[in-house]
Design a protein around this motif. Structure first.
Motif, PDB file in Angstrom:
ATOM      1  N   ASP A  36      73.652  -7.998  91.221  1.00 10.87           N
ATOM      2  CA  ASP A  36      74.512  -6.841  91.489  1.00 10.87           C
ATOM      3  C   ASP A  36      75.928  -7.370  91.684  1.00 10.87           C
ATOM      4  OD1 ASP A  36      75.582  -4.386  92.118  1.00 10.87           O
ATOM      5  OD2 ASP A  36      74.519  -4.161  94.019  1.00 10.87           O
ATOM      6  N   ALA A  37      76.724  -7.346  90.605  1.00 18.83           N
ATOM      7  CA  ALA A  37      78.065  -7.937  90.601  1.00 18.83           C
ATOM      8  C   ALA A  37      79.131  -6.879  90.844  1.00 18.83           C
ATOM      9  CB  ALA A  37      78.325  -8.634  89.269  1.00 18.83           C
ATOM     10  N   VAL A  42      70.922  -8.922  80.897  1.00 19.96           N
ATOM     11  CA  VAL A  42      70.551  -7.639  80.316  1.00 19.96           C
ATOM     12  C   VAL A  42      71.073  -6.554  81.262  1.00 19.96           C
ATOM     13  CG1 VAL A  42      68.651  -6.179  79.540  1.00 19.96           C
ATOM     14  CG2 VAL A  42      68.477  -8.688  79.330  1.00 19.96           C
ATOM     15  N   PRO A  43      72.103  -5.804  80.838  1.00 20.35           N
ATOM     16  CA  PRO A  43      72.659  -4.786  81.725  1.00 20.35           C
ATOM     17  C   PRO A  43      71.639  -3.680  81.994  1.00 20.35           C
ATOM     18  CG  PRO A  43      73.612  -4.591  79.534  1.00 20.35           C
ATOM     19  CD  PRO A  43      72.762  -5.824  79.530  1.00 20.35           C
ATOM     20  N   LEU A  44      71.628  -3.190  83.213  1.00 25.44           N
ATOM     21  CA  LEU A  44      70.766  -2.074  83.594  1.00 25.44           C
ATOM     22  C   LEU A  44      71.587  -0.790  83.604  1.00 25.44           C
ATOM     23  CD1 LEU A  44      68.698  -3.838  86.402  1.00 25.44           C
ATOM     24  CD2 LEU A  44      68.105  -3.511  83.983  1.00 25.44           C
ATOM     25  N   HIS A  45      72.460  -0.683  82.628  1.00 23.76           N
ATOM     26  CA  HIS A  45      73.369   0.452  82.449  1.00 23.76           C
ATOM     27  C   HIS A  45      73.839   0.414  81.000  1.00 23.76           C
ATOM     28  CE1 HIS A  45      76.493  -2.616  82.502  1.00 23.76           C
ATOM     29  NE2 HIS A  45      75.977  -3.057  83.641  1.00 23.76           N
ATOM     30  N   THR A  70      81.391  -6.490  75.335  1.00 18.18           N
ATOM     31  CA  THR A  70      80.193  -5.874  74.780  1.00 18.18           C
ATOM     32  C   THR A  70      80.486  -4.404  74.496  1.00 18.18           C
ATOM     33  OG1 THR A  70      79.238  -5.150  76.884  1.00 18.18           O
ATOM     34  CG2 THR A  70      78.771  -7.422  76.180  1.00 18.18           C
ATOM     35  N   ASP A  71      79.602  -3.788  73.732  1.00 24.06           N
ATOM     36  CA  ASP A  71      79.809  -2.377  73.392  1.00 24.06           C
ATOM     37  C   ASP A  71      79.050  -1.427  74.310  1.00 24.06           C
ATOM     38  OD1 ASP A  71      77.153  -2.453  72.542  1.00 24.06           O
ATOM     39  OD2 ASP A  71      77.641  -2.325  70.403  1.00 24.06           O
ATOM     40  N   PRO A  79      77.693   0.788  87.661  1.00 20.96           N
ATOM     41  CA  PRO A  79      77.159  -0.246  88.539  1.00 20.96           C
ATOM     42  C   PRO A  79      77.239  -1.617  87.874  1.00 20.96           C
ATOM     43  CG  PRO A  79      75.356   0.832  87.426  1.00 20.96           C
ATOM     44  CD  PRO A  79      76.633   1.521  86.967  1.00 20.96           C
ATOM     45  N   GLY A  80      77.143  -2.656  88.677  1.00 19.17           N
ATOM     46  CA  GLY A  80      77.169  -4.016  88.156  1.00 19.17           C
ATOM     47  C   GLY A  80      75.788  -4.639  88.136  1.00 19.17           C
TER      48      GLY A  80
END
Length: 163
Positions: A60-61, A84-87, A111-112, A134-135
């Motif tokens: 969580d950045a 791997v983004p969770l958003h 990234t896109d 969110p990060g």
């Protein structure tokens, strides 16, 4: 004094020397689950080295904004590291080639919002840099008994700017 580094779009070809771009692009490699799910198969070269195993963590950045300063990169000599983004929000990815055991001139990628990345073992890279809330990211990397982190501070930092 700083140096300027302009972020560029993340593409598999541009990122290839540093790692893998994970994206559901093009046609799926196969259909599964009765034809209801496209599988984009084996998109990353995961490497956990001798005596290591795969681990999945949640990071969580704190989000940042461009322009931002780059003064630190790190690498993991014993294994790859996937983010791997969770958003579905774009994030900044910074990498640098190795130049005799220290990082060379870095490159910045945006990234896109639908891409994840995997850093190959030993790739110099910036810290996790979401650009909005969110990060949250799932991180797949090496878990093992030996240290797997080297850090390098640039004597002259870089100012990373939007394209």
């Amino acid at each position: 004094m700083t140096r300027t580094l302009t972020a560029e779009p993340l593409t598999p070809a541009a990122f290839e020397p540093f790692g893998d771009v994970l994206a559901a692009s093009g046609a799926p490699d196969m259909l599964i689950n009765g034809g209801l799910c496209g599988r984009f198969h084996d998109r990353a070269r995961l490497d956990f080295g001798e005596g290591g195993r795969a681990g999945i963590s949640i990071f969580d950045a704190r989000p940042r904004s461009l322009p931002c300063m780059l003064d630190l990169v790190e690498r993991h000599p014993d294994g790859s590291q996937a983010f791997v983004p969770l958003h579905q929000n774009p994030f900044l990815v910074i990498v640098a080639p190795d130049s005799g055991g220290v990082p060379g001139t870095p490159r910045a990628f945006l990234t896109d919002g639908a891409q994840a990345i995997n850093f190959h073992r030993g790739t110099w890279h910036g810290v996790l840099t979401p650009l909005s809330e969110p990060g949250l990211f799932a991180v797949i990397d090496r878990i093992g008994a030996t240290p797997n982190l080297e850090e390098y501070f640039f004597a002259t930092p870089f100012r990373v700017v939007a394209p």
